[in-house]
Design an enzyme around this catalytic site. Sequence first.
Site, PDB file in Angstrom:
ATOM      1  N   HIS A 127      -2.608  21.128   8.459  1.00 19.62           N
ATOM      2  CA  HIS A 127      -1.347  20.909   7.729  1.00 19.62           C
ATOM      3  C   HIS A 127      -1.499  21.578   6.360  1.00 19.62           C
ATOM      4  CE1 HIS A 127       1.589  18.485   5.435  1.00 19.62           C
ATOM      5  NE2 HIS A 127       2.117  18.123   6.600  1.00 19.62           N
ATOM      6  N   ASP A 204      -8.966  14.720   7.482  1.00 17.43           N
ATOM      7  CA  ASP A 204      -7.547  14.426   7.312  1.00 17.43           C
ATOM      8  C   ASP A 204      -7.162  13.494   8.468  1.00 17.43           C
ATOM      9  OD1 ASP A 204      -4.818  14.361   7.489  1.00 17.43           O
ATOM     10  OD2 ASP A 204      -4.518  16.506   7.160  1.00 17.43           O
ATOM     11  N   GLN A 207      -2.797  11.739  10.923  1.00 18.27           N
ATOM     12  CA  GLN A 207      -2.236  11.504  12.263  1.00 18.27           C
ATOM     13  C   GLN A 207      -3.146  10.674  13.158  1.00 18.27           C
ATOM     14  OE1 GLN A 207       0.762  12.003  12.891  1.00 18.27           O
ATOM     15  NE2 GLN A 207       1.345  13.455  11.294  1.00 18.27           N
ATOM     16  N   LYS A 230       3.034   6.776   7.685  1.00 19.27           N
ATOM     17  CA  LYS A 230       2.945   7.213   9.080  1.00 19.27           C
ATOM     18  C   LYS A 230       2.400   6.103   9.976  1.00 19.27           C
ATOM     19  CE  LYS A 230       2.131  12.035   7.786  1.00 19.27           C
ATOM     20  NZ  LYS A 230       3.420  12.695   8.042  1.00 19.27           N
ATOM     21  N   CYS A 369       5.072  22.000   8.543  1.00 22.58           N
ATOM     22  CA  CYS A 369       4.036  22.170   7.498  1.00 22.58           C
ATOM     23  C   CYS A 369       2.744  22.733   8.052  1.00 22.58           C
ATOM     24  CB  CYS A 369       3.765  20.861   6.751  1.00 22.58           C
ATOM     25  SG  CYS A 369       5.175  20.287   5.842  1.00 22.58           S
TER      26      CYS A 369
END
Length: 411
Positions: A127, A204, A207, A230, A369
Amino acid sequence: MSSHSFGVERVRADFPILSRALQGNKPLVYLDSTATAQKPLSVIRAMDDYYRNTNANIHRGVHTLAEEATADYERARERIAAFIGARSTSEVIFTRNTTESINLVAYSWARKNLSSGDVIILTEMEHHSNLVPWQILAEEKNIRLEFTPVTDEGELNLQAYQNLLELRPKLVAFTQMSNVLGTINPAEEMIRMAHEVGAVVLIDAAQSAPHFKVDVQKLKADFLAFSAHKMCGPTGIGVLYGRRDLLEAMPPFLGGGDMIKKVTLRGFTPNELPHKFEAGTPAIAEVIGFGAAVEYLEQIGMDQIAAYEHTLTRYALDRLSEISGLKVIGPPAEKKGGVCSFTLEGIHPHDIAQLLDREGIAVRAGHHCAMPLHQRYGLPATTRASFYLYNTLEEIDFLAEALEKTKALFG
Ligand SMILES: Cc1ncc(COP(=O)(O)O)c(C=O)c1O
């Protein structure tokens, strides 16, 4: 896991927005949770309750409200620390979101520890949040960025990763799950490989943390970033997990109130962790809401959520494969989370998203993104349908039917 054994109808009843109708009388079919998830009543109520009953600034006050607000804020930190398996609450820094967490590492840790000619390894599936902060740093300090390539099937090429590690990078940073391909990367193995060459690793988890159990000690992650919004929590609040020894040695990121122990006109002594990295009045209601979101997810169970989403993903890939001219990018269901990005021959992704919206179906169109990843596949844009614990197999049927209708409309 079947929708019956998961009890999706009971889950849906917790989310007020899901009873909305759009475009007259079409029930909302929300397939955009990768962008942001919907919020259950318990989160909305926790924030409402803070403003109604305990609103006060934290850490500084001696009055009852300030003490209650501080206790609620720090209780949320404890819950979130336990959720990710952190050894201590001092390793859980509140930020605005994943993006700010990654920037914090780039500005504080990397500016102190990296110098001209050093190497950072990223991947082609990142991203922009996990690309641009490193590009800014690379430009400023003459750092070399290298990228683990993505295969045609949407997985990282681990042999190429192994070869890149021979460059002895100071930092390796990658997403645990792609927001476009849905690919779940073998994070534990990749971290072990990076540690063998002495690199620090940033994950990261924007998600991954919402969708399956993420344990920082099991992963042996050095830094890990994620956002509340999220994972059923509010916007404006995220976390940077950092290994304590790394955080201790890092200079502050932002200066101001709360992050200091002592200030004179000429200098300051930084506060203890985690406060050293939380300058100014924080997003108190949002932290409390985040704590409620984590409690909600834990009550349902991360393993149950992951298993149910897997059922949804498998079904969605089956249904979408029946539509001629439709191509999903990314690996098969066993290797991915609930994200289906696709193209439909001859129809622009924005047109698809607009026509689906007329049916009450919310999906996203564009580069999500991740422009370099789309360039890798020679695509300017895709349409993305993504799933979370409140979606149903029936909603996937609606999506497939609406896509057939879209195709018919375009002839
Ligand atoms: C993989 C990934 N990383 C980072 C981000 C950035 O998250 P935020 O906008 O909450 O900072 C996102 C958001 O979509 C994401 O999907």
